[in-house]
Design an enzyme around this catalytic site. Structure first.
Site, PDB file in Angstrom:
ATOM      1  N   ARG A 235       0.844  -1.180   0.000  1.00 40.52           N
ATOM      2  CA  ARG A 235       0.000   0.000   0.000  1.00 40.52           C
ATOM      3  C   ARG A 235       0.886   1.239   0.000  1.00 40.52           C
ATOM      4  O   ARG A 235       1.854   1.321   0.770  1.00 40.52           O
ATOM      5  CB  ARG A 235      -0.913   0.025   1.237  1.00 40.52           C
ATOM      6  CG  ARG A 235      -2.153  -0.858   1.130  1.00 40.52           C
ATOM      7  CD  ARG A 235      -3.099  -0.364   0.038  1.00 40.52           C
ATOM      8  NE  ARG A 235      -4.299  -1.167  -0.123  1.00 40.52           N
ATOM      9  CZ  ARG A 235      -4.421  -2.198  -0.950  1.00 40.52           C
ATOM     10  NH1 ARG A 235      -3.401  -2.592  -1.684  1.00 40.52           N
ATOM     11  NH2 ARG A 235      -5.579  -2.835  -1.067  1.00 40.52           N
ATOM     12  N   ASP A 259       4.822  -0.676  -6.623  1.00 45.82           N
ATOM     13  CA  ASP A 259       3.587  -1.039  -7.323  1.00 45.82           C
ATOM     14  C   ASP A 259       2.401  -0.277  -6.744  1.00 45.82           C
ATOM     15  O   ASP A 259       1.301  -0.327  -7.285  1.00 45.82           O
ATOM     16  CB  ASP A 259       3.341  -2.551  -7.214  1.00 45.82           C
ATOM     17  CG  ASP A 259       2.165  -3.013  -8.055  1.00 45.82           C
ATOM     18  OD1 ASP A 259       2.203  -2.808  -9.289  1.00 45.82           O
ATOM     19  OD2 ASP A 259       1.192  -3.563  -7.488  1.00 45.82           O
ATOM     20  N   GLU A 264      -1.864   7.417  -5.508  1.00 47.54           N
ATOM     21  CA  GLU A 264      -2.217   6.689  -6.734  1.00 47.54           C
ATOM     22  C   GLU A 264      -3.686   6.825  -7.147  1.00 47.54           C
ATOM     23  O   GLU A 264      -4.019   6.623  -8.326  1.00 47.54           O
ATOM     24  CB  GLU A 264      -1.872   5.203  -6.598  1.00 47.54           C
ATOM     25  CG  GLU A 264      -2.770   4.423  -5.654  1.00 47.54           C
ATOM     26  CD  GLU A 264      -2.375   2.957  -5.571  1.00 47.54           C
ATOM     27  OE1 GLU A 264      -1.240   2.662  -5.149  1.00 47.54           O
ATOM     28  OE2 GLU A 264      -3.208   2.106  -5.925  1.00 47.54           O
ATOM     29  N   HIS A 296       0.010  -0.560  -9.743  1.00 46.82           N
ATOM     30  CA  HIS A 296      -0.832  -1.446  -8.921  1.00 46.82           C
ATOM     31  C   HIS A 296      -1.278  -2.668  -9.727  1.00 46.82           C
ATOM     32  O   HIS A 296      -2.471  -3.027  -9.738  1.00 46.82           O
ATOM     33  CB  HIS A 296      -2.047  -0.684  -8.367  1.00 46.82           C
ATOM     34  CG  HIS A 296      -2.548  -1.221  -7.048  1.00 46.82           C
ATOM     35  ND1 HIS A 296      -2.812  -0.424  -5.961  1.00 46.82           N
ATOM     36  CD2 HIS A 296      -2.792  -2.484  -6.635  1.00 46.82           C
ATOM     37  CE1 HIS A 296      -3.236  -1.175  -4.950  1.00 46.82           C
ATOM     38  NE2 HIS A 296      -3.226  -2.438  -5.333  1.00 46.82           N
TER      39      HIS A 296
HETATM   40  C1  COI Z   1      -6.025  -5.715  -3.161  1.00 49.54           C
HETATM   41  O1  COI Z   1      -6.467  -6.835  -3.416  1.00 49.54           O
HETATM   42  O2  COI Z   1      -6.223  -5.191  -2.052  1.00 49.54           O
HETATM   43  C2  COI Z   1      -5.309  -4.971  -4.194  1.00 49.54           C
HETATM   44  O3  COI Z   1      -4.456  -4.212  -3.855  1.00 49.54           O
HETATM   45  C3  COI Z   1      -5.720  -5.179  -5.608  1.00 49.54           C
HETATM   46  C4  COI Z   1      -6.439  -4.009  -6.233  1.00 49.54           C
HETATM   47  C5  COI Z   1      -7.345  -4.452  -7.341  1.00 49.54           C
HETATM   48  C6  COI Z   1      -7.168  -3.135  -5.265  1.00 49.54           C
END
Ligand code: COI
Length: 333
Positions: A235, A259, A264, A296
């Site tokens: 995160r 990532d 973001e 991400h």
């Molecule tokens: C999650 O699964 O929490 C991710 O970071 C993926 C994203 C599609 C929000």
């Protein structure tokens, strides 16, 4: 029974149809639009909604669903940091997430990118693209020579540990919740300071809780080894990006895998090609040869996406039927 799903991408549609085929008695409808206070109306008449994390779900979005009488809410991803859980609880929502859709997707991406930074692949790729085919000074570091410090030993952290050990690295770990098996095997160091002091590569696999915000900052970077590689596929808010930039500038930080990014929302998963780029600091990071930015996408694999869709719909149907969902989010925490 009706389920309405938001932000269904083209790559998710086959899995929505697969679920629909297996549940002919459920009316399933979806849109490619994100859930916002304005688009909530689209779900009118549904018994539950399925969404995923891209925008913040603040009180206004939650109230919009509440007004439609919809309180069964299943998200297709792991993180719940973008949801005003207090408001959801107050309005009587039941929420589920998908905590384990494919830890390998994220762990594998972290490992690949860490190895690429160590081998200076981006530098070499850029040289090759310019037809400069000389070796020096772009010499690599082998993964097996590194001590890899893993912060957070949940599902993703554990797969990452296994992959890095497969490369031959020495792996150490830190977590406030110790996994008994890993503890028996002696992976845990006593505190984060020890992990920072001993690791050549540091990878974060913890959630975005208030305690974890900016855990990587000027102070923590000071405690790290010279030439450290920092990996954040978890995160954005875990990392003080300005501190990373200072670390990269001084040479203290050898490379950064990113990532996720603290700013973001609204930027990642958007197309700015040929347009003004909205974030100078991010543009600078993208341009650096020792920084690997992905928007991400660590999660974004066929395996993961199928599980996200199928498991979220399964959960939502259970909520609607008043059954115990497979992975409910604890709103009392
Ligand atoms: C999650 O699964 O929490 C991710 O970071 C993926 C994203 C599609 C929000």
């Amino acid at each position: 029974t009706k389920i309405y799903a938001y932000a269904i991408r083209k790559d998710e549609e086959p899995y929505v149809h697969e679920w629909k085929e297996a549940h002919k008695d459920v009316d399933v409808d979806f849109t490619d639009q994100l859930l916002t206070p304005e688009t909530a109306e689209l779900a009118k008449g549904a018994d539950g909604v399925v969404t995923y994390q891209q925008l913040d779900y603040k009180a206004d979005t939650i109230e919009a669903l509440d007004k439609l009488g919809i309180h069964n809410w299943s998200i297709r991803n792991v993180g719940i940091d973008n949801i005003d859980l207090k408001k959801a609880k107050e309005l009587g929502f039941k929420i589920t997430n998908v905590p384990v859709y494919s830890p390998d997707a994220i762990a594998e991406h972290a490992a690949i990118q860490a190895a690429r930074v160590l081998r200076q692949d981006k530098v070499m790729d850029e040289k090759v693209a310019k037809h400069d085919l000389r070796w020096a000074p772009t010499i690599g570091r082998e993964v097996r020579d590194q001590t890899v410090g893993v912060v957070g030993t949940g599902h993703i952290g554990q797969v990452f540990m296994r992959i890095m050990e497969g490369f031959g690295a020495k792996v150490i770990a830190y977590d406030i919740f110790k996994n008994p098996e890993l503890e028996k095997k002696g992976y845990y160091v006593d505190d984060l300071d020890e992990l920072y002091a001993k690791s050549d590569v540091i990878s974060l696999h913890v959630p975005d809780t208030p305690e974890n915000v900016h855990m990587i900052n000027d102070d923590s970077i000071k405690k790290m080894k010279d030439g450290v590689v920092i990996v954040n596929v978890s995160r954005g808010p875990l990392v003080d990006t300005d501190a990373i930039v200072r670390g990269l500038d001084s040479g203290k930080v050898f490379g950064f895998v990113m990532d996720t990014y603290e700013n973001e929302v609204g930027i990642f998963n958007s197309d700015f090609s040929g347009k003004d780029f909205p974030d100078k600091r991010l543009a600078d990071l993208i341009a650096r040869p020792n920084v690997l930015v992905t928007p991400h996408t660590a999660f974004y694999t066929t395996h993961a996406v199928r599980n996200m869709v199928i498991k979220a719909f399964d959960n939502n149907l259970k909520l609607i039927k008043g059954e115990k969902a497979d992975t409910p989010v604890d709103l009392d925490k």
